[in-house]
Design a protein around this motif. Structure first.
Motif, PDB file in Angstrom:
ATOM      1  N   VAL A 342      34.211 -36.159 -11.674  1.00 35.85           N
ATOM      2  CA  VAL A 342      33.630 -35.339 -10.612  1.00 35.85           C
ATOM      3  C   VAL A 342      32.867 -34.168 -11.230  1.00 35.85           C
ATOM      4  O   VAL A 342      31.731 -33.861 -10.842  1.00 35.85           O
ATOM      5  CB  VAL A 342      34.726 -34.826  -9.653  1.00 35.85           C
ATOM      6  CG1 VAL A 342      34.143 -33.772  -8.701  1.00 35.85           C
ATOM      7  CG2 VAL A 342      35.320 -35.973  -8.853  1.00 35.85           C
ATOM      8  N   ALA A 343      33.489 -33.503 -12.210  1.00 40.32           N
ATOM      9  CA  ALA A 343      32.830 -32.381 -12.893  1.00 40.32           C
ATOM     10  C   ALA A 343      31.553 -32.851 -13.585  1.00 40.32           C
ATOM     11  O   ALA A 343      30.519 -32.159 -13.555  1.00 40.32           O
ATOM     12  CB  ALA A 343      33.785 -31.754 -13.906  1.00 40.32           C
ATOM     13  N   TYR A 344      31.603 -34.019 -14.193  1.00 38.75           N
ATOM     14  CA  TYR A 344      30.452 -34.593 -14.895  1.00 38.75           C
ATOM     15  C   TYR A 344      29.268 -34.771 -13.951  1.00 38.75           C
ATOM     16  O   TYR A 344      28.144 -34.316 -14.233  1.00 38.75           O
ATOM     17  CB  TYR A 344      30.869 -35.940 -15.494  1.00 38.75           C
ATOM     18  CG  TYR A 344      29.809 -36.649 -16.311  1.00 38.75           C
ATOM     19  CD1 TYR A 344      29.811 -36.558 -17.702  1.00 38.75           C
ATOM     20  CD2 TYR A 344      28.829 -37.429 -15.715  1.00 38.75           C
ATOM     21  CE1 TYR A 344      28.866 -37.223 -18.471  1.00 38.75           C
ATOM     22  CE2 TYR A 344      27.873 -38.093 -16.471  1.00 38.75           C
ATOM     23  CZ  TYR A 344      27.897 -37.987 -17.841  1.00 38.75           C
ATOM     24  OH  TYR A 344      26.950 -38.643 -18.590  1.00 38.75           O
ATOM     25  N   ASN A 386      33.117 -27.498 -21.657  1.00 40.26           N
ATOM     26  CA  ASN A 386      32.273 -28.341 -22.502  1.00 40.26           C
ATOM     27  C   ASN A 386      31.622 -29.472 -21.723  1.00 40.26           C
ATOM     28  O   ASN A 386      30.462 -29.817 -21.965  1.00 40.26           O
ATOM     29  CB  ASN A 386      33.096 -28.901 -23.665  1.00 40.26           C
ATOM     30  CG  ASN A 386      33.493 -27.826 -24.655  1.00 40.26           C
ATOM     31  OD1 ASN A 386      32.869 -26.773 -24.718  1.00 40.26           O
ATOM     32  ND2 ASN A 386      34.543 -28.082 -25.423  1.00 40.26           N
ATOM     33  N   ILE A 387      32.366 -30.051 -20.794  1.00 40.17           N
ATOM     34  CA  ILE A 387      31.793 -31.112 -19.961  1.00 40.17           C
ATOM     35  C   ILE A 387      30.664 -30.554 -19.107  1.00 40.17           C
ATOM     36  O   ILE A 387      29.564 -31.126 -19.039  1.00 40.17           O
ATOM     37  CB  ILE A 387      32.882 -31.754 -19.075  1.00 40.17           C
ATOM     38  CG1 ILE A 387      33.865 -32.538 -19.946  1.00 40.17           C
ATOM     39  CG2 ILE A 387      32.244 -32.672 -18.022  1.00 40.17           C
ATOM     40  CD1 ILE A 387      35.078 -33.051 -19.190  1.00 40.17           C
ATOM     41  N   LEU A 388      30.926 -29.432 -18.442  1.00 39.50           N
ATOM     42  CA  LEU A 388      29.906 -28.811 -17.605  1.00 39.50           C
ATOM     43  C   LEU A 388      28.659 -28.465 -18.414  1.00 39.50           C
ATOM     44  O   LEU A 388      27.532 -28.794 -18.023  1.00 39.50           O
ATOM     45  CB  LEU A 388      30.458 -27.537 -16.959  1.00 39.50           C
ATOM     46  CG  LEU A 388      31.361 -27.690 -15.743  1.00 39.50           C
ATOM     47  CD1 LEU A 388      31.961 -26.339 -15.372  1.00 39.50           C
ATOM     48  CD2 LEU A 388      30.588 -28.258 -14.562  1.00 39.50           C
ATOM     49  N   ILE A 439      25.957 -39.248 -22.998  1.00 38.83           N
ATOM     50  CA  ILE A 439      26.735 -40.428 -23.383  1.00 38.83           C
ATOM     51  C   ILE A 439      28.075 -40.028 -23.983  1.00 38.83           C
ATOM     52  O   ILE A 439      29.126 -40.579 -23.631  1.00 38.83           O
ATOM     53  CB  ILE A 439      25.932 -41.292 -24.380  1.00 38.83           C
ATOM     54  CG1 ILE A 439      24.720 -41.915 -23.678  1.00 38.83           C
ATOM     55  CG2 ILE A 439      26.814 -42.388 -24.976  1.00 38.83           C
ATOM     56  CD1 ILE A 439      23.742 -42.586 -24.624  1.00 38.83           C
ATOM     57  N   ILE A 440      28.077 -39.040 -24.898  1.00 41.60           N
ATOM     58  CA  ILE A 440      29.317 -38.718 -25.608  1.00 41.60           C
ATOM     59  C   ILE A 440      30.362 -38.114 -24.666  1.00 41.60           C
ATOM     60  O   ILE A 440      31.559 -38.387 -24.794  1.00 41.60           O
ATOM     61  CB  ILE A 440      29.042 -37.785 -26.805  1.00 41.60           C
ATOM     62  CG1 ILE A 440      30.252 -37.801 -27.748  1.00 41.60           C
ATOM     63  CG2 ILE A 440      28.733 -36.353 -26.352  1.00 41.60           C
ATOM     64  CD1 ILE A 440      29.997 -37.110 -29.074  1.00 41.60           C
ATOM     65  N   PHE A 441      29.918 -37.307 -23.697  1.00 42.37           N
ATOM     66  CA  PHE A 441      30.896 -36.732 -22.773  1.00 42.37           C
ATOM     67  C   PHE A 441      31.384 -37.762 -21.763  1.00 42.37           C
ATOM     68  O   PHE A 441      32.541 -37.717 -21.337  1.00 42.37           O
ATOM     69  CB  PHE A 441      30.311 -35.505 -22.072  1.00 42.37           C
ATOM     70  CG  PHE A 441      30.362 -34.265 -22.923  1.00 42.37           C
ATOM     71  CD1 PHE A 441      31.579 -33.648 -23.195  1.00 42.37           C
ATOM     72  CD2 PHE A 441      29.218 -33.728 -23.490  1.00 42.37           C
ATOM     73  CE1 PHE A 441      31.650 -32.521 -24.009  1.00 42.37           C
ATOM     74  CE2 PHE A 441      29.272 -32.609 -24.301  1.00 42.37           C
ATOM     75  CZ  PHE A 441      30.492 -31.999 -24.568  1.00 42.37           C
ATOM     76  N   LEU A 442      30.531 -38.694 -21.389  1.00 43.95           N
ATOM     77  CA  LEU A 442      30.987 -39.767 -20.507  1.00 43.95           C
ATOM     78  C   LEU A 442      32.017 -40.639 -21.223  1.00 43.95           C
ATOM     79  O   LEU A 442      33.062 -40.983 -20.650  1.00 43.95           O
ATOM     80  CB  LEU A 442      29.800 -40.614 -20.041  1.00 43.95           C
ATOM     81  CG  LEU A 442      30.129 -41.767 -19.092  1.00 43.95           C
ATOM     82  CD1 LEU A 442      30.784 -41.236 -17.812  1.00 43.95           C
ATOM     83  CD2 LEU A 442      28.877 -42.569 -18.759  1.00 43.95           C
TER      84      LEU A 442
END
Length: 462
Positions: A342-344, A386-388, A439-442
């Motif tokens: 959701v945050a992504y 970091n995701i945000l 890509i890396i955070f997903l």
């Protein structure tokens, strides 16, 4: 015993729908101004102001409405964000006027490298500049003015060059301690900038290294094999000393100084270097054109928009609409993974709507923090930040109405031989670092790599 129902200080006609209507007006208005009217930050101020007026009209108790707006702005997070913005803007302005960019170009000129390496050199120069200055737009503006014409002269694919410049600029925007995105993401999640940067480094380095390799491979494939002839000014070499400032900043933060104190020291050193090296005349230092004044004024629009957004957030927050929405989301989130997803997607959609990664984090940061509070044993504020930040910054480098794309398209089309039809479609496939961040955070969210369980941390420390 039944838990008492939480009471809220403000209610609106239409209930939660009325509260969210103000937010919907802000988002729709910003998208219209940016995508249809081609406006900028100042047009966002108008939309946000009108959304706050709508909140006043819909509020059942107008006095309570005004009181809660002010209470929201009295939070320490607001002060830290704005002061840090001004100090970071000052340091960025000093670095821009220092001759650091010209010094780096001079270093490249001494290397006399194969033209195939020029794209990766442009990428690395932007990495250094954006990490030092904390701004992607500033790095794109400064470096593209030199490297895009150079690409035209050397026959380097302009799309590849633009992609390398944007990627390197997004690198520092995402990672630098003085970046407004880093400041906003850490503060909204209740994490220290030092911890956020430390935990963000592995993601940035992995994606940055892969991007650099791709620029080398593709650059050499497209190269004719000749050596690049670049003119550099040897008198600018002395400005390389300014590269020590980001190191000092990070070192002092690790010593526990805090972001604002470390920024003050870095700014003082930057001023000292500028005067000693003759970059800034003492008389200019106290003039209206001083980098000290222009640097802080340059962040004024960002600070004002942040103020207005934080006021807007009070509407759903103080009425219970935010809690209700968060509860609805949590009821459908079966795990921390789904909450992070959701945050992504909030970070991605927010950046597409506002074309600003900073505004996205100021707007959605409080909601994400509240969402993650239901996963106290698994959620880490640094990871949320970091995701945000990673997703918003990566998205900002990929959208056609983002500042990096708008700036570099204008510069590239002014180069002789580049057609007027040149657009973001010519370089979106080459913005490797931007794609890599998404890509890396997903992958991190889906696999759980990098997610720390607080219970495990406590046990490991026992």
């Amino acid at each position: 015993m039944m838990e008492a129902k939480k009471s809220y200080p403000v209610s609106y006609y239409g209930g939660h729908v009325g509260a969210w209507l103000c937010v919907a007006l802000a988002v729709a208005g910003i998208m219209y101004m940016l995508l249809i009217r081609g406006g900028g930050t100042k047009s966002m101020m108008v939309v946000l102001f009108l959304s706050l007026v709508l909140g006043l009209i819909l509020a059942k108790d107008r006095k309570a409405y005004g009181d809660e707006m002010l209470k929201g702005l009295r939070e320490s997070m607001v002060c830290v964000i704005c002061v840090a913005f001004f100090m970071a803007g000052l340091l960025s302005a000093l670095l821009k006027t220092s001759g650091l960019i010209e010094a780096l170009i001079w270093v490249v000129a001494q290397m006399n490298v194969n033209t195939g390496f020029i794209p990766v050199i442009a990428f690395l120069v932007c990495v250094l500049i954006s990490t030092a200055c904390g701004t992607s737009t500033g790095a794109v503006t400064a470096v593209s003015a030199v490297m895009c014409p150079l690409a035209g002269e050397l026959g380097i694919d302009m799309g590849l060059m633009c992609g390398a410049i944007i990627s390197g600029s997004i690198f520092g925007d995402n990672l630098a301690p003085i970046s407004d995105t880093t400041i906003a993401s850490s503060q909204t999640q209740g994490a220290s900038v030092n911890d956020v940067v430390r935990t963000r480094i592995p993601y940035s380095i992995i994606v940055g290294a892969i991007s650099a390799v791709l620029y080398v491979v593709i650059g050499l494939q497209q190269s004719s094999g000749g050596s690049a002839v670049i003119e550099g000014d040897p008198t600018k070499a002395k400005s390389l000393i300014f590269l020590v400032l980001p190191i000092v900043l990070v070192y002092m933060m690790r010593r526990g100084w805090g972001l604002v104190s470390a920024l003050l020291l870095s700014n003082a050193l930057a001023l000292l270097f500028s005067v000693v090296l003759g970059v800034i005349e003492p008389s200019v230092l106290f003039s209206d054109d001083s980098p000290v004044a222009s640097g802080m004024i340059g962040m004024a629009n960002v600070a004002i928009v942040s103020f207005l957004i934080l006021m807007l957030i009070q509407i759903p927050d103080k009425s219970g609409a935010l809690d209700a929405f968060a509860g609805w989301i949590v009821s459908r989130c079966k795990s921390i993974r789904s909450a992070e997803l959701v945050a992504y997607f909030l970070a991605m959609s927010g950046c597409i709507a506002t074309h600003s990664s900073t505004n996205t984090m100021v707007f959605f940061g409080p909601f994400v923090k509240q969402l993650m509070s239901d996963y106290k044993d698994e959620a880490d504020p640094c990871r949320s930040a970091n995701i945000l930040d990673g997703v918003a910054c990566g998205t900002n480098g990929l959208i056609p109405h983002g500042n990096p794309a708008l700036v570099i398209t204008g510069v590239a089309t002014s180069v002789a031989g580049v057609p007027a039809s040149f657009s973001f479609l010519n370089f979106i496939g080459y913005t490797f670092h931007c794609w890599g961040l998404l890509i890396i955070f997903l992958l991190s969210i889906l696999t759980g790599i990098g997610r720390k369980r607080k219970k495990e941390n406590v046990q490991s420390q026992g």
